[in-house]
Design a protein around this motif. Structure first.
Motif, PDB file in Angstrom:
ATOM      1  N   LEU A 110       0.829  -1.199   0.000  1.00 14.75           N
ATOM      2  CA  LEU A 110       0.000   0.000   0.000  1.00 14.75           C
ATOM      3  C   LEU A 110       0.866   1.253   0.000  1.00 14.75           C
ATOM      4  O   LEU A 110       0.564   2.234  -0.691  1.00 14.75           O
ATOM      5  CB  LEU A 110      -0.919  -0.009   1.224  1.00 14.75           C
ATOM      6  N   ASN A 111       1.962   1.206   0.780  1.00 15.42           N
ATOM      7  CA  ASN A 111       2.888   2.335   0.829  1.00 15.42           C
ATOM      8  C   ASN A 111       3.457   2.654  -0.551  1.00 15.42           C
ATOM      9  O   ASN A 111       3.529   3.816  -0.963  1.00 15.42           O
ATOM     10  CB  ASN A 111       4.024   2.019   1.801  1.00 15.42           C
ATOM     11  N   GLN A 112       3.856   1.619  -1.272  1.00 14.35           N
ATOM     12  CA  GLN A 112       4.451   1.815  -2.594  1.00 14.35           C
ATOM     13  C   GLN A 112       3.456   2.448  -3.567  1.00 14.35           C
ATOM     14  O   GLN A 112       3.810   3.339  -4.354  1.00 14.35           O
ATOM     15  CB  GLN A 112       4.959   0.477  -3.131  1.00 14.35           C
ATOM     16  N   LYS A 113       2.207   2.013  -3.506  1.00 14.62           N
ATOM     17  CA  LYS A 113       1.179   2.579  -4.383  1.00 14.62           C
ATOM     18  C   LYS A 113       0.892   4.032  -3.999  1.00 14.62           C
ATOM     19  O   LYS A 113       0.717   4.893  -4.874  1.00 14.62           O
ATOM     20  CB  LYS A 113      -0.097   1.747  -4.287  1.00 14.62           C
ATOM     21  N   TYR A 114       0.843   4.295  -2.689  1.00 15.46           N
ATOM     22  CA  TYR A 114       0.542   5.644  -2.198  1.00 15.46           C
ATOM     23  C   TYR A 114       1.660   6.616  -2.578  1.00 15.46           C
ATOM     24  O   TYR A 114       1.399   7.737  -3.041  1.00 15.46           O
ATOM     25  CB  TYR A 114       0.346   5.594  -0.691  1.00 15.46           C
ATOM     26  N   VAL A 115       2.908   6.199  -2.409  1.00 19.11           N
ATOM     27  CA  VAL A 115       4.044   7.051  -2.757  1.00 19.11           C
ATOM     28  C   VAL A 115       4.062   7.326  -4.259  1.00 19.11           C
ATOM     29  O   VAL A 115       4.329   8.468  -4.692  1.00 19.11           O
ATOM     30  CB  VAL A 115       5.377   6.407  -2.301  1.00 19.11           C
ATOM     31  N   ALA A 116       3.791   6.310  -5.059  1.00 14.21           N
ATOM     32  CA  ALA A 116       3.738   6.495  -6.510  1.00 14.21           C
ATOM     33  C   ALA A 116       2.637   7.487  -6.875  1.00 14.21           C
ATOM     34  O   ALA A 116       2.805   8.325  -7.787  1.00 14.21           O
ATOM     35  CB  ALA A 116       3.492   5.155  -7.198  1.00 14.21           C
ATOM     36  N   TYR A 117       1.545   7.428  -6.155  1.00 14.93           N
ATOM     37  CA  TYR A 117       0.437   8.372  -6.389  1.00 14.93           C
ATOM     38  C   TYR A 117       0.870   9.791  -6.038  1.00 14.93           C
ATOM     39  O   TYR A 117       0.643  10.729  -6.806  1.00 14.93           O
ATOM     40  CB  TYR A 117      -0.761   7.936  -5.546  1.00 14.93           C
ATOM     41  N   LEU A 118       1.513   9.966  -4.871  1.00 17.59           N
ATOM     42  CA  LEU A 118       1.942  11.299  -4.441  1.00 17.59           C
ATOM     43  C   LEU A 118       2.962  11.913  -5.385  1.00 17.59           C
ATOM     44  O   LEU A 118       3.008  13.144  -5.547  1.00 17.59           O
ATOM     45  CB  LEU A 118       2.534  11.232  -3.035  1.00 17.59           C
ATOM     46  N   ASN A 119       3.778  11.086  -5.992  1.00 14.22           N
ATOM     47  CA  ASN A 119       4.825  11.602  -6.893  1.00 14.22           C
ATOM     48  C   ASN A 119       4.255  12.386  -8.070  1.00 14.22           C
ATOM     49  O   ASN A 119       4.972  13.174  -8.707  1.00 14.22           O
ATOM     50  CB  ASN A 119       5.693  10.452  -7.409  1.00 14.22           C
ATOM     51  N   ILE A 177       3.142  20.638  -5.540  1.00  9.75           N
ATOM     52  CA  ILE A 177       3.146  21.620  -6.628  1.00  9.75           C
ATOM     53  C   ILE A 177       1.891  22.492  -6.499  1.00  9.75           C
ATOM     54  O   ILE A 177       0.760  21.962  -6.465  1.00  9.75           O
ATOM     55  CB  ILE A 177       3.171  20.907  -7.990  1.00  9.75           C
ATOM     56  N   PRO A 178       2.071  23.803  -6.368  1.00  6.55           N
ATOM     57  CA  PRO A 178       0.923  24.704  -6.134  1.00  6.55           C
ATOM     58  C   PRO A 178      -0.227  24.503  -7.106  1.00  6.55           C
ATOM     59  O   PRO A 178      -1.397  24.503  -6.710  1.00  6.55           O
ATOM     60  CB  PRO A 178       1.542  26.098  -6.269  1.00  6.55           C
ATOM     61  N   GLU A 179       0.086  24.357  -8.388  1.00  3.08           N
ATOM     62  CA  GLU A 179      -0.949  24.222  -9.397  1.00  3.08           C
ATOM     63  C   GLU A 179      -1.744  22.918  -9.262  1.00  3.08           C
ATOM     64  O   GLU A 179      -2.858  22.796  -9.799  1.00  3.08           O
ATOM     65  CB  GLU A 179      -0.339  24.278 -10.810  1.00  3.08           C
ATOM     66  N   LYS A 180      -1.169  21.961  -8.540  1.00  4.68           N
ATOM     67  CA  LYS A 180      -1.823  20.657  -8.405  1.00  4.68           C
ATOM     68  C   LYS A 180      -2.391  20.424  -6.993  1.00  4.68           C
ATOM     69  O   LYS A 180      -3.009  19.382  -6.746  1.00  4.68           O
ATOM     70  CB  LYS A 180      -0.829  19.528  -8.723  1.00  4.68           C
ATOM     71  N   LYS A 181      -2.190  21.394  -6.116  1.00  2.93           N
ATOM     72  CA  LYS A 181      -2.598  21.204  -4.720  1.00  2.93           C
ATOM     73  C   LYS A 181      -4.100  20.964  -4.599  1.00  2.93           C
ATOM     74  O   LYS A 181      -4.544  20.034  -3.906  1.00  2.93           O
ATOM     75  CB  LYS A 181      -2.190  22.417  -3.895  1.00  2.93           C
ATOM     76  N   LYS A 182      -4.909  21.802  -5.235  1.00  2.00           N
ATOM     77  CA  LYS A 182      -6.359  21.670  -5.119  1.00  2.00           C
ATOM     78  C   LYS A 182      -6.828  20.327  -5.665  1.00  2.00           C
ATOM     79  O   LYS A 182      -7.700  19.664  -5.072  1.00  2.00           O
ATOM     80  CB  LYS A 182      -7.058  22.814  -5.852  1.00  2.00           C
ATOM     81  N   THR A 183      -6.249  19.950  -6.785  1.00  2.00           N
ATOM     82  CA  THR A 183      -6.613  18.658  -7.382  1.00  2.00           C
ATOM     83  C   THR A 183      -6.297  17.511  -6.434  1.00  2.00           C
ATOM     84  O   THR A 183      -7.097  16.578  -6.266  1.00  2.00           O
ATOM     85  CB  THR A 183      -5.863  18.439  -8.708  1.00  2.00           C
ATOM     86  N   LEU A 184      -5.130  17.575  -5.795  1.00  2.00           N
ATOM     87  CA  LEU A 184      -4.722  16.535  -4.840  1.00  2.00           C
ATOM     88  C   LEU A 184      -5.676  16.482  -3.654  1.00  2.00           C
ATOM     89  O   LEU A 184      -6.163  15.403  -3.288  1.00  2.00           O
ATOM     90  CB  LEU A 184      -3.289  16.797  -4.353  1.00  2.00           C
TER      91      LEU A 184
END
Length: 245
Positions: A168-177, A194-201
């Motif tokens: 799960l950690n590996q998938k989560y880290v890959a997602y955050l990247n 990344i500021p431009e992607k913060k809201k989307t995240l």
């Protein structure tokens, strides 16, 4: 002594006293049987003494293993709680749309603490020595023996959960990247997100799903590690008491 018995036997045969000779023969057999039984009993006593010495050695070794594992148990219990609470805190803030609170290092700390995973490394040499040498049977205390016999099965369950947390950690880290820029670490009090992607995240349902799974899984891991610590503490106490008896 043997020559003396042979002389008696020969005399009885010569004098044709068969009934007395028969009784003598039976008596001689009984003496042999008694001698064998005594020898077996002495051998059993010796084996029992050796088994008790082995038991004492093994149980002292197990107690040493438990003592050496205490810090490691405390660490994984602490880590599992921190990971679970970090993921849960971030999940609740997102669920309540408290986006204004999620800035800078605070956001990073919640994101990356949730990205950690726990893996225990216990010193179980004393326990494995008993199990691998087939010496479990010489442990006379039933409760101690049962706890030791279930050791590998309990570790198997823990390892299974640990493998799941790692995956799960590996998938989560890959997602955050997809949402971070590590070079932003060099800027004080600025999130790596990344500021431009913060809201989307922060509004992405997938992030909440990850956080929910991380919270639940590490909550279970915390309980498992805590139960194992209680089990080993109890085992150590039982061994200490048993060795005094």
């Amino acid at each position: 002594m043997l020559r003396f018995f042979r002389q008696i036997r020969q005399k009885l045969i010569t004098e044709n006293r068969f009934s007395k000779y028969l009784l003598y023969g039976i008596g001689e057999i009984l003496l042999v049987v008694i001698g064998i039984l005594i020898a077996l009993q002495i051998n059993n006593w010796n084996n029992e003494i050796q088994d008790r010495e082995k038991e004492k050695y093994y149980l002292k070794s197990v107690r040493t293993s438990i003592e050496l594992s205490q810090n490691e148990l405390d660490r994984v219990i602490r880590d599992a709680k921190l990971i679970s609470s970090s993921a849960d805190t971030l999940f609740l803030l997102l669920a309540r749309e408290k986006y204004g609170l999620l800035n800078g290092i605070f956001l990073d700390s919640l994101l990356f603490r949730a990205a950690d995973y726990s893996q225990i490394s216990l010193n179980d040499g004393g326990i494995q020595e008993i199990l691998n040498t087939g010496s479990l049977g010489i442990i006379t205390n039933d409760t101690i023996r049962v706890i030791l016999a279930s050791w590998n099965e309990r570790m198997h369950v823990i390892r299974k959960f640990e493998a799941e947390t790692k995956e799960l950690n590996q998938k989560y880290v890959a997602y955050l990247n997809n949402y971070i820029n590590a070079s932003r670490f060099l800027l004080d009090s600025v999130s790596v997100v990344i500021p431009e992607k913060k809201k989307t995240l922060l509004t992405d349902p997938l992030l909440r799903n990850y956080l929910e799974r991380i919270t639940g899984l590490h909550y279970d891991m915390h309980d498992m590690y805590s139960e194992e610590k209680r089990m080993l503490d109890s085992l150590s106490g039982l061994i200490k008491q048993h060795l005094r008896e």
